[in-house]
Scaffold this motif. Structure first.
Motif, PDB file in Angstrom:
ATOM      1  N   ILE A  98       0.814  -1.211   0.000  1.00  0.00           N
ATOM      2  CA  ILE A  98       0.000   0.000   0.000  1.00  0.00           C
ATOM      3  C   ILE A  98       0.852   1.266   0.000  1.00  0.00           C
ATOM      4  N   GLY A  99       2.035   1.213   0.611  1.00  0.00           N
ATOM      5  CA  GLY A  99       2.923   2.375   0.599  1.00  0.00           C
ATOM      6  C   GLY A  99       2.446   3.516   1.459  1.00  0.00           C
ATOM      7  N   THR A 100       2.042   3.219   2.685  1.00  0.00           N
ATOM      8  CA  THR A 100       1.464   4.221   3.583  1.00  0.00           C
ATOM      9  C   THR A 100       2.413   5.378   3.856  1.00  0.00           C
ATOM     10  N   ARG A 101       3.718   5.115   3.884  1.00  0.00           N
ATOM     11  CA  ARG A 101       4.674   6.161   4.252  1.00  0.00           C
ATOM     12  C   ARG A 101       4.800   7.241   3.181  1.00  0.00           C
ATOM     13  N   LEU A 102       4.246   6.978   1.973  1.00  0.00           N
ATOM     14  CA  LEU A 102       4.233   7.995   0.923  1.00  0.00           C
ATOM     15  C   LEU A 102       2.833   8.583   0.729  1.00  0.00           C
ATOM     16  N   TRP A 103       2.018   8.482   1.762  1.00  0.00           N
ATOM     17  CA  TRP A 103       0.712   9.128   1.751  1.00  0.00           C
ATOM     18  C   TRP A 103       0.934  10.653   1.759  1.00  0.00           C
ATOM     19  N   PRO A 104       0.085  11.444   1.090  1.00  0.00           N
ATOM     20  CA  PRO A 104      -1.181  11.075   0.451  1.00  0.00           C
ATOM     21  C   PRO A 104      -1.071  10.742  -1.033  1.00  0.00           C
ATOM     22  N   SER A 105       0.128  10.844  -1.643  1.00  0.00           N
ATOM     23  CA  SER A 105       0.235  10.455  -3.053  1.00  0.00           C
ATOM     24  C   SER A 105      -0.072   8.974  -3.217  1.00  0.00           C
ATOM     25  N   PRO A 134      -1.654   2.668  -4.911  1.00  0.00           N
ATOM     26  CA  PRO A 134      -0.405   2.680  -4.138  1.00  0.00           C
ATOM     27  C   PRO A 134       0.792   3.142  -4.966  1.00  0.00           C
ATOM     28  N   LYS A 135       1.903   3.363  -4.266  1.00  0.00           N
ATOM     29  CA  LYS A 135       3.082   4.011  -4.858  1.00  0.00           C
ATOM     30  C   LYS A 135       3.643   3.284  -6.069  1.00  0.00           C
ATOM     31  N   GLN A 136       3.535   1.942  -6.106  1.00  0.00           N
ATOM     32  CA  GLN A 136       4.123   1.213  -7.229  1.00  0.00           C
ATOM     33  C   GLN A 136       3.438   1.516  -8.554  1.00  0.00           C
ATOM     34  N   PHE A 137       2.252   2.108  -8.500  1.00  0.00           N
ATOM     35  CA  PHE A 137       1.521   2.452  -9.717  1.00  0.00           C
ATOM     36  C   PHE A 137       1.638   3.936 -10.050  1.00  0.00           C
ATOM     37  N   LEU A 138       2.572   4.625  -9.389  1.00  0.00           N
ATOM     38  CA  LEU A 138       2.755   6.061  -9.604  1.00  0.00           C
ATOM     39  C   LEU A 138       4.095   6.349 -10.278  1.00  0.00           C
ATOM     40  N   ASP A 139       4.125   7.433 -11.017  1.00  0.00           N
ATOM     41  CA  ASP A 139       5.381   7.943 -11.590  1.00  0.00           C
ATOM     42  C   ASP A 139       5.981   8.924 -10.585  1.00  0.00           C
ATOM     43  N   LEU A 140       6.549   8.396  -9.523  1.00  0.00           N
ATOM     44  CA  LEU A 140       7.071   9.241  -8.446  1.00  0.00           C
ATOM     45  C   LEU A 140       8.315  10.010  -8.867  1.00  0.00           C
ATOM     46  N   LEU A 141       9.061   9.473  -9.809  1.00  0.00           N
ATOM     47  CA  LEU A 141      10.339  10.075 -10.187  1.00  0.00           C
ATOM     48  C   LEU A 141      10.219  11.042 -11.356  1.00  0.00           C
ATOM     49  N   PRO A 171      10.755  -6.682  -5.235  1.00  0.00           N
ATOM     50  CA  PRO A 171       9.740  -5.665  -4.979  1.00  0.00           C
ATOM     51  C   PRO A 171       9.532  -4.805  -6.226  1.00  0.00           C
ATOM     52  N   SER A 172       8.416  -4.088  -6.267  1.00  0.00           N
ATOM     53  CA  SER A 172       8.073  -3.290  -7.445  1.00  0.00           C
ATOM     54  C   SER A 172       8.332  -1.807  -7.256  1.00  0.00           C
ATOM     55  N   ASP A 173       8.934  -1.420  -6.123  1.00  0.00           N
ATOM     56  CA  ASP A 173       8.993   0.009  -5.770  1.00  0.00           C
ATOM     57  C   ASP A 173      10.395   0.478  -5.448  1.00  0.00           C
ATOM     58  N   GLN A 174      11.385  -0.009  -6.209  1.00  0.00           N
ATOM     59  CA  GLN A 174      12.768   0.346  -5.941  1.00  0.00           C
ATOM     60  C   GLN A 174      13.372   1.134  -7.105  1.00  0.00           C
ATOM     61  N   MET A 182      -9.080   7.221  11.589  1.00  0.00           N
ATOM     62  CA  MET A 182     -10.015   7.213  12.717  1.00  0.00           C
ATOM     63  C   MET A 182     -11.026   8.350  12.633  1.00  0.00           C
ATOM     64  N   ASN A 183     -10.585   9.520  12.167  1.00  0.00           N
ATOM     65  CA  ASN A 183     -11.453  10.698  12.240  1.00  0.00           C
ATOM     66  C   ASN A 183     -12.131  11.061  10.929  1.00  0.00           C
ATOM     67  N   MET A 184     -11.540  10.631   9.797  1.00  0.00           N
ATOM     68  CA  MET A 184     -12.085  10.997   8.494  1.00  0.00           C
ATOM     69  C   MET A 184     -12.581   9.788   7.696  1.00  0.00           C
ATOM     70  N   GLY A 185     -12.277   8.583   8.157  1.00  0.00           N
ATOM     71  CA  GLY A 185     -12.719   7.385   7.458  1.00  0.00           C
ATOM     72  C   GLY A 185     -11.811   7.012   6.303  1.00  0.00           C
ATOM     73  N   GLU A 186     -12.275   6.022   5.518  1.00  0.00           N
ATOM     74  CA  GLU A 186     -11.477   5.464   4.442  1.00  0.00           C
ATOM     75  C   GLU A 186     -11.370   6.371   3.224  1.00  0.00           C
ATOM     76  N   GLU A 187     -12.217   7.376   3.135  1.00  0.00           N
ATOM     77  CA  GLU A 187     -12.293   8.210   1.927  1.00  0.00           C
ATOM     78  C   GLU A 187     -10.968   8.834   1.565  1.00  0.00           C
ATOM     79  N   PHE A 188     -10.174   9.215   2.572  1.00  0.00           N
ATOM     80  CA  PHE A 188      -8.928   9.942   2.315  1.00  0.00           C
ATOM     81  C   PHE A 188      -7.687   9.047   2.411  1.00  0.00           C
ATOM     82  N   LEU A 189      -7.897   7.740   2.427  1.00  0.00           N
ATOM     83  CA  LEU A 189      -6.781   6.817   2.471  1.00  0.00           C
ATOM     84  C   LEU A 189      -6.603   6.094   1.142  1.00  0.00           C
TER      85      LEU A 189
END
Length: 360
Positions: free
Chosen positions: A14-21, A27-34, A114-117, A353-360
Motif C-alpha cells: 500500500i505504501g502508507t509512508r508515501l501518503w497522500p500520493s 499505491p506508490k508502485q503504480f505512480l510515476d514518483l520520479l 519488490p516493485s517500488d525500488q 479514525m477521524n475521516m474514514g477510508e475516503e482519504f486513504l
C-alpha cells in the motif's frame, strides 16, 4: 534468454509512508514518483524483461488493483497476473507464485523483486541476477541480494554475513530489521553487514521444500493446492482458501531466519528503496536551496531542503520553510516535517479514525 529463469514482481503493498500520493486505491508502485514517464511497476517490469523472457515474468497484486496493472502492463499475459484476495505479507505471496511456476516448469529458478525500488545501474543488476541464477542452479540454497551500506540508515533492514560460500557470496548469520541509529553506525563500520534489498533468488523446488519443512500447516495447504491445480480447479477459489488460512508473515522472519540454507550475495547495482518522502528527496535532482519539485512549478523564498509534489499545472509559492514535505494529491494537502516518518504514520492513523477510508 534461459527458459528456466523467472521473475516474480511483488506489487501488493500500500505504501502508507508515501501518503497522500500513495493511497489504497492507487499505491506508490503504480505512480510515476520520479517524473520519468513510467511508474515504478513499469520500470521494474522493463528492467527484468531486458534479460528474462516476458512470458516468465509474474506479477503478484491485490485483486482490487487488477485493472491498474492491466492498464500499465497491457503486454502481461493473463496467466502471469496472480491476484491476492487479501493482504498476507510475502510468505503466502511468494509461495503461491512458486507453486504456479513449478506447475509450468519443475526446473524453474526465481528472482523475487519488490516493485517500488530505484536501480541506477541496471547493467550491474543484470550481471548480479544472472550470477545468482547460476549459483542457485548448482546449490539448493536461498539467496538474498545485499548492498554495502553507504550510511547508517535506520529505515533499512540489514543482513549479517558469516563465512564465505563463493565469490561475493556469504552464509547468512542474522537478519536485523530497522536498527536504532547507534547500531546502524556499528553495522556500517564493521563491514559485516549489508543492506537487505528485499530481492531474493532460489529455485521453486528449494523454496517450497524449505517452507514445507518449517511449517506443517503450509505443507498441508501446498499439497492440496498443487493437487487441485493439476486437476484444473479454478485459481481464484484455490487462492482464496489458501490465503485465508496463511499466516501474515514476511519472508525474513517467516522462513529465512528459521533455516540454515540461506546465503547473501554482495551486489554492486545502485539501489534505493523508495519507501519514504525522505528517500525520494534523496534521489531527486535539487534546485536552489536544495529543494525538490515534482510534477509542477514552485517558487522558493528563504526555503531550503523541501520536497514539493503537486498535480501538473499547479504552482507552489513557499516562504520560510526548511525541511518540509508539501504534498498535494488533489484532494489532500499534506504539510509536515520531511524527516519525521513517525509523524506520517500517526497522521495516517488519525485520518483513518477521524475521516474514514475516503482519504486513504
Amino acid at each position: 534468454m534461459n527458459n528456466n529463469h523467472y521473475c516474480v514482481i511483488l506489487a501488493g503493498g500500500i505504501g502508507t509512508r508515501l501518503w497522500p500520493s500513495s493511497s489504497r486505491r492507487c499505491p506508490k508502485q503504480f505512480l510515476d514518483l520520479l517524473g520519468t514517464g513510467e511508474t515504478l511497476l513499469q520500470a521494474t517490469y522493463r528492467r527484468y524483461a531486458s534479460f528474462i523472457s516476458p512470458e516468465n515474468i509474474i506479477v503478484l497484486v491485490n485483486e482490487m488493483h487488477r485493472d491498474i496493472v492491466r492498464q500499465q502492463l497491457p503486454q502481461l499475459p493473463d496467466w502471469n497476473l496472480l491476484l491476492e484476495p487479501m493482504r498476507r505479507n510475502t510468505v503466502p505471496s511468494v509461495t503461491w507464485a512458486a507453486i504456479n511456476i513449478r506447475q509450468r516448469n519443475r526446473d524453474a529458478l526465481l528472482i523475487i523483486s519488490p516493485s517500488d525500488q530505484l536501480i541506477t545501474n541496471e547493467a550491474a543488476l543484470q550481471d548480479n541476477v544472472l550470477k545468482a541464477f547460476d549459483y542457485i542452479e548448482s546449490n539448493q540454497r536461498l539467496l538474498a541480494l545485499g548492498i554495502r551500506p553507504s550510511r547508517p540508515d535506520t529505515t533499512y533492514g540489514y543482513i549479517q554475513m558469516a563465512d564465505t560460500a563463493d565469490d561475493d557470496i556469504h552464509k547468512v548469520k542474522s537478519f536485523i530489521e530497522k536498527p536504532e541509529a547507534e547500531f546502524a553506525k556499528i553495522f556500517m563500520e564493521s563491514h559485516e553487514f549489508l543492506w537487505n534489498t528485499g530481492i531474493f533468488a532460489w529455485s521453486a523446488d528449494t523454496f517450497l521444500n524449505t517452507v514445507m519443512q518449517i511449517s506443517s500447516e503450509f505443507q498441508e495447504v501446498m499439497h492440496e493446492v498443487e493437487v487441485r491445480l493439476m486437476e484444473g480447479q479454478n485459481h481464484s477459489e484455490l487462492i482464496n482458501n489458501a490465503f485465508a488460512i496463511s499466516p501474515n508473515i514476511p519472508l525474513e522472519t517467516g522462513v529465512l531466519e528459521k533455516v540454515d540454507n540461506v546465503d547473501v550475495m554482495l551486489c554492486h547495482f545502485g539501489w534505493t528503496d523508495l519507501g519514504t518522502w525522505d528517500k525520494l528527496y534523496d534521489v531527486m535532482p535539487k534546485q536552489d536551496g536544495n529543494n525538490v519539485t515534482i510534477g509542477a512549478k514552485a517558487m522558493y523564498y528563504d526555503t531550503t531542503d523541501c520536497i514539493v509534489k503537486l498535480p501538473e499545472g499547479k504552482l507552489a509559492v513557499l516562504q520560510g520553510l526548511h525541511d518540509y514535505n508539501v504534498i498535494d494529491s488533489g484532494s489532500i494537502l499534506l504539510v509536515c516535517r520531511r524527516n519525521n516518518q513517525s509523524a506520517i504514520r500517526m497522521i495516517v492513523n488519525d485520518v483513518q479514525m477521524n475521516m474514514g477510508e475516503e482519504f486513504l
